[in-house]
Design a protein around this motif. Structure first.
Motif, PDB file in Angstrom:
ATOM      1  N   ASP A   4       4.303 -15.719 -25.918  1.00 54.88           N
ATOM      2  CA  ASP A   4       5.517 -15.785 -25.116  1.00 54.88           C
ATOM      3  C   ASP A   4       6.484 -16.848 -25.637  1.00 54.88           C
ATOM      4  O   ASP A   4       7.673 -16.590 -25.774  1.00 54.88           O
ATOM      5  N   LEU A   5       5.984 -18.046 -25.907  1.00 53.38           N
ATOM      6  CA  LEU A   5       6.873 -19.099 -26.375  1.00 53.38           C
ATOM      7  C   LEU A   5       7.346 -18.813 -27.792  1.00 53.38           C
ATOM      8  O   LEU A   5       8.512 -19.027 -28.121  1.00 53.38           O
ATOM      9  N   THR A   6       6.460 -18.337 -28.637  1.00 53.78           N
ATOM     10  CA  THR A   6       6.861 -17.989 -29.998  1.00 53.78           C
ATOM     11  C   THR A   6       7.976 -16.961 -29.961  1.00 53.78           C
ATOM     12  O   THR A   6       8.974 -17.068 -30.673  1.00 53.78           O
ATOM     13  N   SER A   7       7.827 -15.965 -29.113  1.00 53.37           N
ATOM     14  CA  SER A   7       8.860 -14.935 -28.986  1.00 53.37           C
ATOM     15  C   SER A   7      10.156 -15.523 -28.436  1.00 53.37           C
ATOM     16  O   SER A   7      11.251 -15.165 -28.877  1.00 53.37           O
ATOM     17  N   ALA A   8      10.030 -16.424 -27.473  1.00 51.29           N
ATOM     18  CA  ALA A   8      11.218 -17.036 -26.878  1.00 51.29           C
ATOM     19  C   ALA A   8      11.986 -17.851 -27.913  1.00 51.29           C
ATOM     20  O   ALA A   8      13.216 -17.751 -28.013  1.00 51.29           O
ATOM     21  N   LEU A   9      11.277 -18.646 -28.695  1.00 50.14           N
ATOM     22  CA  LEU A   9      11.937 -19.461 -29.719  1.00 50.14           C
ATOM     23  C   LEU A   9      12.517 -18.585 -30.818  1.00 50.14           C
ATOM     24  O   LEU A   9      13.618 -18.829 -31.305  1.00 50.14           O
ATOM     25  N   ALA A  10      11.769 -17.551 -31.210  1.00 49.71           N
ATOM     26  CA  ALA A  10      12.262 -16.650 -32.249  1.00 49.71           C
ATOM     27  C   ALA A  10      13.505 -15.907 -31.774  1.00 49.71           C
ATOM     28  O   ALA A  10      14.416 -15.638 -32.562  1.00 49.71           O
ATOM     29  N   GLY A  11      13.555 -15.587 -30.482  1.00 48.84           N
ATOM     30  CA  GLY A  11      14.717 -14.901 -29.942  1.00 48.84           C
ATOM     31  C   GLY A  11      15.899 -15.825 -29.747  1.00 48.84           C
ATOM     32  O   GLY A  11      17.047 -15.442 -29.958  1.00 48.84           O
ATOM     33  N   ALA A  12      15.605 -17.074 -29.379  1.00 49.41           N
ATOM     34  CA  ALA A  12      16.671 -18.030 -29.101  1.00 49.41           C
ATOM     35  C   ALA A  12      17.261 -18.607 -30.378  1.00 49.41           C
ATOM     36  O   ALA A  12      18.470 -18.793 -30.487  1.00 49.41           O
ATOM     37  N   ARG A  13      16.397 -18.939 -31.329  1.00 51.62           N
ATOM     38  CA  ARG A  13      16.741 -19.559 -32.608  1.00 51.62           C
ATOM     39  C   ARG A  13      17.284 -20.978 -32.474  1.00 51.62           C
ATOM     40  O   ARG A  13      17.310 -21.714 -33.451  1.00 51.62           O
ATOM     41  N   ILE A  14      17.775 -21.366 -31.303  1.00 51.64           N
ATOM     42  CA  ILE A  14      18.227 -22.740 -31.099  1.00 51.64           C
ATOM     43  C   ILE A  14      17.490 -23.329 -29.898  1.00 51.64           C
ATOM     44  O   ILE A  14      17.160 -22.614 -28.951  1.00 51.64           O
ATOM     45  N   ARG A 153       5.104 -21.998 -39.023  1.00 48.79           N
ATOM     46  CA  ARG A 153       6.494 -21.826 -38.626  1.00 48.79           C
ATOM     47  C   ARG A 153       7.010 -23.170 -38.139  1.00 48.79           C
ATOM     48  O   ARG A 153       6.305 -23.914 -37.458  1.00 48.79           O
ATOM     49  N   PHE A 154       8.261 -23.459 -38.488  1.00 43.30           N
ATOM     50  CA  PHE A 154       8.823 -24.782 -38.252  1.00 43.30           C
ATOM     51  C   PHE A 154       9.986 -24.740 -37.263  1.00 43.30           C
ATOM     52  O   PHE A 154      10.770 -23.788 -37.250  1.00 43.30           O
ATOM     53  N   LEU A 175      11.495 -21.052 -37.407  1.00 44.88           N
ATOM     54  CA  LEU A 175      11.488 -20.237 -36.190  1.00 44.88           C
ATOM     55  C   LEU A 175      12.722 -20.512 -35.343  1.00 44.88           C
ATOM     56  O   LEU A 175      13.354 -19.603 -34.809  1.00 44.88           O
ATOM     57  N   ALA A 176      13.071 -21.790 -35.204  1.00 44.13           N
ATOM     58  CA  ALA A 176      14.227 -22.210 -34.415  1.00 44.13           C
ATOM     59  C   ALA A 176      14.611 -23.610 -34.871  1.00 44.13           C
ATOM     60  O   ALA A 176      13.851 -24.273 -35.583  1.00 44.13           O
ATOM     61  N   VAL A 177      15.785 -24.051 -34.461  1.00 46.30           N
ATOM     62  CA  VAL A 177      16.268 -25.392 -34.802  1.00 46.30           C
ATOM     63  C   VAL A 177      16.556 -26.143 -33.511  1.00 46.30           C
ATOM     64  O   VAL A 177      17.208 -25.616 -32.605  1.00 46.30           O
ATOM     65  N   GLY A 178      16.054 -27.370 -33.434  1.00 48.60           N
ATOM     66  CA  GLY A 178      16.320 -28.213 -32.276  1.00 48.60           C
ATOM     67  C   GLY A 178      17.443 -29.188 -32.556  1.00 48.60           C
ATOM     68  O   GLY A 178      17.610 -29.651 -33.689  1.00 48.60           O
ATOM     69  N   GLY A 179      18.219 -29.491 -31.509  1.00 44.81           N
ATOM     70  CA  GLY A 179      19.302 -30.446 -31.704  1.00 44.81           C
ATOM     71  C   GLY A 179      19.937 -30.862 -30.397  1.00 44.81           C
ATOM     72  O   GLY A 179      19.861 -30.141 -29.399  1.00 44.81           O
ATOM     73  N   SER A 180      20.553 -32.022 -30.422  1.00 44.36           N
ATOM     74  CA  SER A 180      21.180 -32.568 -29.214  1.00 44.36           C
ATOM     75  C   SER A 180      22.694 -32.412 -29.208  1.00 44.36           C
ATOM     76  O   SER A 180      23.345 -32.808 -28.240  1.00 44.36           O
ATOM     77  N   TRP A 181      23.260 -31.839 -30.276  1.00 47.43           N
ATOM     78  CA  TRP A 181      24.713 -31.783 -30.369  1.00 47.43           C
ATOM     79  C   TRP A 181      25.337 -30.858 -29.328  1.00 47.43           C
ATOM     80  O   TRP A 181      26.522 -30.964 -29.029  1.00 47.43           O
ATOM     81  N   MET A 182      24.556 -29.938 -28.759  1.00 43.63           N
ATOM     82  CA  MET A 182      25.118 -29.010 -27.777  1.00 43.63           C
ATOM     83  C   MET A 182      25.391 -29.666 -26.431  1.00 43.63           C
ATOM     84  O   MET A 182      26.238 -29.210 -25.664  1.00 43.63           O
ATOM     85  N   ALA A 183      24.657 -30.728 -26.120  1.00 41.37           N
ATOM     86  CA  ALA A 183      24.853 -31.423 -24.846  1.00 41.37           C
ATOM     87  C   ALA A 183      24.629 -32.920 -25.067  1.00 41.37           C
ATOM     88  O   ALA A 183      23.674 -33.500 -24.545  1.00 41.37           O
ATOM     89  N   PRO A 184      25.515 -33.550 -25.832  1.00 45.30           N
ATOM     90  CA  PRO A 184      25.355 -34.986 -26.092  1.00 45.30           C
ATOM     91  C   PRO A 184      25.575 -35.822 -24.840  1.00 45.30           C
ATOM     92  O   PRO A 184      26.188 -35.363 -23.866  1.00 45.30           O
TER      93      PRO A 184
END
Length: 209
Positions: A4-14, A153-154, A175-184
């Motif tokens: 479920d989480l793998t699919s969620a991250l793969a679908g979200a990508r961010i 997967r990273f 798999l996806a990229v994490g970041g804080s720039w969307m809600a600094p």
């Protein structure tokens, strides 16, 4: 890691990485992220309000909400009790991973070396957080680690901004990229949810290129 989480991250990508100082900010933040197209969010355990923020954002229903910067087994328990559906740690910690496995909650441990990646794979964790990604060499490091470990997967996080998002996501092992720039923090403090929504939508749009 559960499918479920793998699919969620793969679908979200961010994966927006959020440090939210007060519970009152949580609900409008969740609404802005969802309006921008986000599907997942990581709330860092860097503030006293982290548990309440996780609970409030999870209650929105439009996001798969996890807890980040989790450093101890006790924090894992608190995060899961608050409604976190996954746990992210900045590094490898045996007790954190063991507690997540005990509770049946997906965990994305941080790694920086091949040794740590081997430990994660040995524990059955095929998805890891490369942190701090840019400081560790960015895509060159992702590719170097993916070569001998094609099953990994990273989720690179740390120093990545919107300009490099598409480049990272074009890498098959990412798999996806994490970041804080969307809600600094500055936008959270002034309550500029329209700008948070815009930045999130921009990231989502770039993730589909």
């Amino acid at each position: 890691m559960t499918t479920d989480l793998t699919s969620a991250l793969a679908g979200a990508r961010i994966l927006p990485v959020l440090t939210v100082p007060s519970e009152e900010m949580a609900a409008p933040l969740a609404a802005a992220l969802v309006a921008g197209g986000a599907q997942c969010a990581e709330v860092t355990f860097r503030t006293a309000a982290a548990e309440q923020v996780v609970k409030a954002m999870a209650a929105h229903g439009g996001l798969v909400v996890g807890a980040g910067t989790v450093l101890t087994a006790e924090q894992v328990e608190r995060a899961v009790a608050a409604g976190a559906r996954f746990v992210v740690s900045p590094g490898w910690d045996d007790e954190v991973v063991a507690k997540c496995l005990e509770l049946g909650v997906p965990v994305v441990p941080g790694i920086a070396t091949a040794t740590e990646l081997m430990r994660a794979l040995r524990a059955g964790l095929g998805t890891v957080k490369l942190f701090p990604a840019e400081q560790l060499g960015g895509l060159d490091t992702v590719r170097a680690l993916a070569a001998p470990f094609p099953q990994a997967r990273f989720v690179p996080t740390g120093g990545i901004g919107p300009d490099r998002l598409s480049e990272y996501l074009a890498e098959p092992s990412v798999l996806a990229v994490g970041g804080s720039w969307m809600a600094p923090g500055a936008l959270l403090e002034c309550g500029d949810h329209a700008e948070i929504r815009r930045l999130t939508a921009q990231a989502v749009e770039r993730s589909t290129r």
